[in-house]
Design a protein around this motif. Structure first.
Motif, mmCIF file in Angstrom:
data_model
loop_
_atom_site.group_PDB
_atom_site.id
_atom_site.type_symbol
_atom_site.label_atom_id
_atom_site.label_comp_id
_atom_site.label_asym_id
_atom_site.label_seq_id
_atom_site.Cartn_x
_atom_site.Cartn_y
_atom_site.Cartn_z
ATOM 1 N N ALA A 116 0.926 -1.163 0.082
ATOM 2 C CA ALA A 116 -0.012 -0.032 -0.124
ATOM 3 C C ALA A 116 0.729 1.155 -0.029
ATOM 4 O O ALA A 116 0.539 2.110 -0.603
ATOM 5 C CB ALA A 116 -0.794 0.054 1.200
ATOM 6 N N GLU A 117 1.762 1.275 0.783
ATOM 7 C CA GLU A 117 2.578 2.590 0.885
ATOM 8 C C GLU A 117 3.405 2.992 -0.339
ATOM 9 O O GLU A 117 3.421 3.751 -0.889
ATOM 10 C CB GLU A 117 3.705 2.487 2.060
ATOM 11 C CG GLU A 117 2.845 2.608 3.447
ATOM 12 C CD GLU A 117 3.897 2.718 4.652
ATOM 13 O OE1 GLU A 117 4.354 3.775 5.053
ATOM 14 O OE2 GLU A 117 4.490 1.647 4.764
ATOM 15 N N GLU A 118 3.781 1.722 -0.707
ATOM 16 C CA GLU A 118 4.654 1.802 -2.175
ATOM 17 C C GLU A 118 3.860 2.226 -3.308
ATOM 18 O O GLU A 118 4.391 3.215 -4.218
ATOM 19 C CB GLU A 118 5.431 0.438 -2.711
ATOM 20 C CG GLU A 118 6.141 0.378 -3.759
ATOM 21 C CD GLU A 118 6.600 -0.881 -4.224
ATOM 22 O OE1 GLU A 118 7.189 -1.470 -5.052
ATOM 23 O OE2 GLU A 118 6.367 -1.999 -3.309
ATOM 24 N N VAL A 119 2.717 1.774 -3.316
ATOM 25 C CA VAL A 119 1.449 1.946 -4.642
ATOM 26 C C VAL A 119 1.234 3.578 -4.164
ATOM 27 O O VAL A 119 1.093 4.456 -5.357
ATOM 28 C CB VAL A 119 0.278 1.123 -4.360
ATOM 29 C CG1 VAL A 119 -0.807 1.663 -5.295
ATOM 30 C CG2 VAL A 119 0.849 -0.129 -4.508
ATOM 31 N N ALA A 120 0.785 3.800 -3.289
ATOM 32 C CA ALA A 120 0.637 5.367 -2.690
ATOM 33 C C ALA A 120 1.673 6.308 -3.257
ATOM 34 O O ALA A 120 1.340 7.159 -3.920
ATOM 35 C CB ALA A 120 0.160 5.430 -1.497
ATOM 36 N N ASP A 121 3.030 5.907 -2.762
ATOM 37 C CA ASP A 121 3.824 6.877 -3.072
ATOM 38 C C ASP A 121 4.241 7.061 -4.599
ATOM 39 O O ASP A 121 4.442 8.314 -5.224
ATOM 40 C CB ASP A 121 5.163 6.403 -2.479
ATOM 41 C CG ASP A 121 5.148 6.681 -0.962
ATOM 42 O OD1 ASP A 121 4.338 7.286 -0.329
ATOM 43 O OD2 ASP A 121 6.056 5.760 -0.322
ATOM 44 N N GLY B 62 -4.049 -9.124 6.848
ATOM 45 C CA GLY B 62 -3.051 -8.819 6.056
ATOM 46 C C GLY B 62 -1.792 -8.251 6.623
ATOM 47 O O GLY B 62 -0.753 -7.780 5.874
ATOM 48 N N GLY B 63 -1.559 -8.245 8.028
ATOM 49 C CA GLY B 63 -0.329 -8.054 8.526
ATOM 50 C C GLY B 63 -0.350 -7.988 10.072
ATOM 51 O O GLY B 63 -1.491 -8.506 10.618
ATOM 52 N N ALA B 64 0.513 -7.231 10.781
ATOM 53 C CA ALA B 64 0.685 -7.268 12.128
ATOM 54 C C ALA B 64 0.283 -6.001 12.912
ATOM 55 O O ALA B 64 0.421 -5.028 12.288
ATOM 56 C CB ALA B 64 2.187 -8.045 12.529
ATOM 57 N N ALA B 65 0.182 -6.122 14.265
ATOM 58 C CA ALA B 65 0.079 -4.713 14.719
ATOM 59 C C ALA B 65 1.247 -3.816 14.586
ATOM 60 O O ALA B 65 2.374 -4.334 14.545
ATOM 61 C CB ALA B 65 -0.230 -5.124 16.426
ATOM 62 N N GLY B 66 0.820 -2.773 14.246
ATOM 63 C CA GLY B 66 1.844 -1.595 13.940
ATOM 64 C C GLY B 66 2.246 -1.387 12.714
ATOM 65 O O GLY B 66 2.684 -0.564 12.192
ATOM 66 N N ASP B 67 1.729 -2.342 11.649
ATOM 67 C CA ASP B 67 1.872 -2.349 10.249
ATOM 68 C C ASP B 67 0.975 -1.270 9.696
ATOM 69 O O ASP B 67 -0.174 -1.030 10.231
ATOM 70 C CB ASP B 67 1.824 -3.764 9.647
ATOM 71 C CG ASP B 67 2.908 -4.853 9.822
ATOM 72 O OD1 ASP B 67 3.773 -4.275 10.535
ATOM 73 O OD2 ASP B 67 2.673 -5.821 9.603
ATOM 74 N N VAL B 68 1.321 -0.745 8.517
ATOM 75 C CA VAL B 68 0.339 0.227 7.718
ATOM 76 C C VAL B 68 -0.648 -0.648 7.156
ATOM 77 O O VAL B 68 -0.249 -1.631 6.563
ATOM 78 C CB VAL B 68 1.083 1.004 6.693
ATOM 79 C CG1 VAL B 68 0.257 1.724 5.750
ATOM 80 C CG2 VAL B 68 1.877 1.986 7.391
ATOM 81 N N VAL B 69 -1.860 -0.322 7.480
ATOM 82 C CA VAL B 69 -3.000 -1.129 7.007
ATOM 83 C C VAL B 69 -3.777 -0.279 5.854
ATOM 84 O O VAL B 69 -4.093 -0.854 4.922
ATOM 85 C CB VAL B 69 -4.008 -1.605 8.100
ATOM 86 C CG1 VAL B 69 -4.591 -0.265 8.688
ATOM 87 C CG2 VAL B 69 -5.087 -2.578 7.488
ATOM 88 N N LEU B 70 -3.722 1.075 5.764
ATOM 89 C CA LEU B 70 -4.486 1.955 5.022
ATOM 90 C C LEU B 70 -3.467 3.222 4.886
ATOM 91 O O LEU B 70 -3.202 3.915 5.678
ATOM 92 C CB LEU B 70 -5.708 2.106 5.632
ATOM 93 C CG LEU B 70 -6.448 2.898 4.699
ATOM 94 C CD1 LEU B 70 -7.013 2.007 3.404
ATOM 95 C CD2 LEU B 70 -8.014 3.243 5.281
ATOM 96 N N VAL B 71 -3.387 3.624 3.674
ATOM 97 C CA VAL B 71 -2.911 5.001 3.048
ATOM 98 C C VAL B 71 -4.032 5.614 2.345
ATOM 99 O O VAL B 71 -4.401 4.846 1.310
ATOM 100 C CB VAL B 71 -1.589 4.741 2.241
ATOM 101 C CG1 VAL B 71 -0.902 5.984 1.950
ATOM 102 C CG2 VAL B 71 -0.555 4.024 2.889
ATOM 103 N N GLU B 72 -4.487 6.613 2.924
ATOM 104 C CA GLU B 72 -5.415 7.510 2.214
ATOM 105 C C GLU B 72 -4.693 8.706 1.314
ATOM 106 O O GLU B 72 -3.816 9.082 2.239
ATOM 107 C CB GLU B 72 -6.418 8.168 3.338
ATOM 108 C CG GLU B 72 -7.247 7.397 4.042
ATOM 109 C CD GLU B 72 -8.289 7.784 4.788
ATOM 110 O OE1 GLU B 72 -9.456 7.980 4.371
ATOM 111 O OE2 GLU B 72 -7.537 8.032 6.096
#
Length: 162
Positions: A17-22, A45-55
């Motif tokens: 998500a972060e790579e895509v958004a950037d 899709g991941g663990a606590a502390g991971d980015v789950v959503l980039v708006e």
């Protein structure tokens, strides 16, 4: 675009998500992050502390990139549509997506390296689609069917001169 709008688009990814958004934001001068949300708990899709959503916003459109997990591939059933100002913008966007691992499709469609389909259409051709007589538009569509990246000079010639 007003970030308080009621509608947007959420795209599902498997940890990118972060790579895509950037990457998406870098394609447009007005691209910017609204928020990066980290999950307080483990999720599929991941663990606590991971980015789950980039708006974020790009080209005046509010989007969300969700790290939802695997097994949700993108298809031709949905695509991002970009109304390019001119041929230079068509060429720039097409080239950037292709250079970053994208794949040409046809008729102005290109798939980025994450599988999201884009339609990059010159605004001038969009206007012709709305206003050209049927016979002229048929020539434009026939020309479009022979292209991968749309070439406005060829589309214009087909529509206006036949």
């Amino acid at each position: 675009m007003n970030t308080s709008g009621k509608a947007g688009l959420c795209l599902w990814f498997d940890g990118q998500a972060e790579e895509v958004a950037d990457f998406y934001m870098a394609l447009f001068e007005d691209g910017h992050v609204i928020s990066r949300n980290r999950s307080p708990i483990d999720w599929p899709g991941g663990a606590a502390g991971d980015v789950v959503l980039v708006e974020f916003e790009m080209a005046g459109m509010r989007l969300q990139a969700l790290n939802g997990g695997p097994d949700r591939p993108h298809t031709d059933a949905a695509s991002l549509t970009i109304s390019a100002t001119d041929q230079d913008e068509v060429d720039r966007l097409w080239g950037a997506i292709l250079a970053a691992g994208g794949e040409e499709i046809m008729c102005g469609w290109i798939k980025d390296r994450w599988g999201v389909r884009w339609q990059i259409v010159p605004a001038e051709f969009e206007e012709m689609r709305r206003s050209a007589p049927t016979e002229a538009l048929a020539r434009g569509y026939a020309a479009m069917m022979t292209m991968r990246k749309l070439d406005m000079s060829q589309l214009r010639e087909a529509v206006l001169t036949g």
